[in-house]
Design a protein around this motif. Structure first.
Motif, short mmCIF file in Angstrom:
data_model
loop_
_atom_site.label_atom_id
_atom_site.label_comp_id
_atom_site.label_asym_id
_atom_site.label_seq_id
_atom_site.Cartn_x
_atom_site.Cartn_y
_atom_site.Cartn_z
N ASP A 1 -36.54 15.49 -50.09
CA ASP A 1 -36.79 14.06 -50.21
C ASP A 1 -37.02 13.65 -51.65
O ASP A 1 -36.56 12.60 -52.09
CB ASP A 1 -38.00 13.63 -49.37
CG ASP A 1 -37.69 13.61 -47.87
OD1 ASP A 1 -36.49 13.66 -47.50
OD2 ASP A 1 -38.64 13.56 -47.08
N VAL A 2 -37.72 14.47 -52.41
CA VAL A 2 -37.99 14.16 -53.81
C VAL A 2 -36.71 14.08 -54.60
O VAL A 2 -36.50 13.15 -55.39
CB VAL A 2 -38.95 15.21 -54.42
CG1 VAL A 2 -39.01 15.09 -55.93
CG2 VAL A 2 -40.34 15.07 -53.84
N PHE A 3 -35.83 15.03 -54.37
CA PHE A 3 -34.56 15.04 -55.13
C PHE A 3 -33.56 14.02 -54.62
O PHE A 3 -32.65 13.64 -55.32
CB PHE A 3 -33.96 16.45 -55.11
CG PHE A 3 -34.75 17.41 -55.94
CD1 PHE A 3 -34.79 17.28 -57.33
CD2 PHE A 3 -35.48 18.43 -55.37
CE1 PHE A 3 -35.53 18.15 -58.11
CE2 PHE A 3 -36.22 19.32 -56.13
CZ PHE A 3 -36.24 19.17 -57.51
N LYS A 4 -33.72 13.61 -53.38
CA LYS A 4 -32.81 12.64 -52.77
C LYS A 4 -33.03 11.25 -53.35
O LYS A 4 -32.09 10.49 -53.54
CB LYS A 4 -33.04 12.61 -51.26
CG LYS A 4 -32.02 11.80 -50.50
CD LYS A 4 -32.39 11.80 -49.03
CE LYS A 4 -31.28 12.39 -48.22
NZ LYS A 4 -31.58 12.37 -46.79
N HIS A 5 -34.28 10.92 -53.66
CA HIS A 5 -34.61 9.56 -54.12
C HIS A 5 -34.68 9.52 -55.59
O HIS A 5 -34.90 9.80 -56.49
CB HIS A 5 -35.92 9.08 -53.52
CG HIS A 5 -35.87 8.98 -52.03
ND1 HIS A 5 -34.98 8.16 -51.38
CD2 HIS A 5 -36.56 9.61 -51.06
CE1 HIS A 5 -35.17 8.28 -50.08
NE2 HIS A 5 -36.12 9.17 -49.87
N MET B 1 -31.74 13.16 -39.45
CA MET B 1 -31.68 14.60 -39.44
C MET B 1 -32.91 15.20 -40.12
O MET B 1 -33.53 16.09 -39.59
CB MET B 1 -30.39 15.06 -40.12
CG MET B 1 -30.21 16.54 -40.08
SD MET B 1 -29.96 17.17 -38.44
CE MET B 1 -28.40 17.90 -38.61
N ALA B 2 -33.23 14.70 -41.28
CA ALA B 2 -34.38 15.24 -42.00
C ALA B 2 -35.67 15.01 -41.22
O ALA B 2 -36.56 15.85 -41.23
CB ALA B 2 -34.49 14.63 -43.39
N GLY B 3 -35.74 13.88 -40.53
CA GLY B 3 -36.92 13.58 -39.72
C GLY B 3 -37.09 14.59 -38.61
O GLY B 3 -38.21 14.98 -38.26
N ASP B 4 -35.97 15.03 -38.02
CA ASP B 4 -36.03 16.05 -36.97
C ASP B 4 -36.58 17.36 -37.51
O ASP B 4 -37.37 18.02 -36.85
CB ASP B 4 -34.64 16.30 -36.38
CG ASP B 4 -34.11 15.10 -35.60
OD1 ASP B 4 -34.91 14.25 -35.20
OD2 ASP B 4 -32.88 15.04 -35.41
N LYS B 5 -36.14 17.72 -38.70
CA LYS B 5 -36.60 18.98 -39.30
C LYS B 5 -38.07 18.89 -39.68
O LYS B 5 -38.80 19.86 -39.55
CB LYS B 5 -35.74 19.34 -40.50
CG LYS B 5 -34.34 19.75 -40.10
CD LYS B 5 -33.50 20.15 -41.28
CE LYS B 5 -32.10 20.53 -40.84
NZ LYS B 5 -31.28 20.95 -41.95
#
Length: 57
Positions: free
Chosen positions: A53-57, A1-5
């Protein structure tokens, strides 16, 4: 999903740059301004996804 955005953000950036360049080439200020706005929207989308992405990892 994030890749699509992220891809959508890149596409907006490219489309905006193309419109801006075309507008400048033919002297159409409205088209040039639209291109800048679309490019900015793409930049904002990219920044938002990178922050996620920064907060996800």
């Amino acid at each position: 999903m994030a890749g699509d955005k992220k891809a959508k953000g890149k596409a907006e950036q490219a489309k905006g740059k193309l419109k801006e360049t075309a507008g400048r080439a033919v002297g159409n200020e409205r088209l040039e301004a639209e291109g800048r706005m679309e490019g900015a929207a793409g930049d904002a989308r990219q920044a938002k996804e990178k922050a996620k992405d920064v907060f996800k990892h």
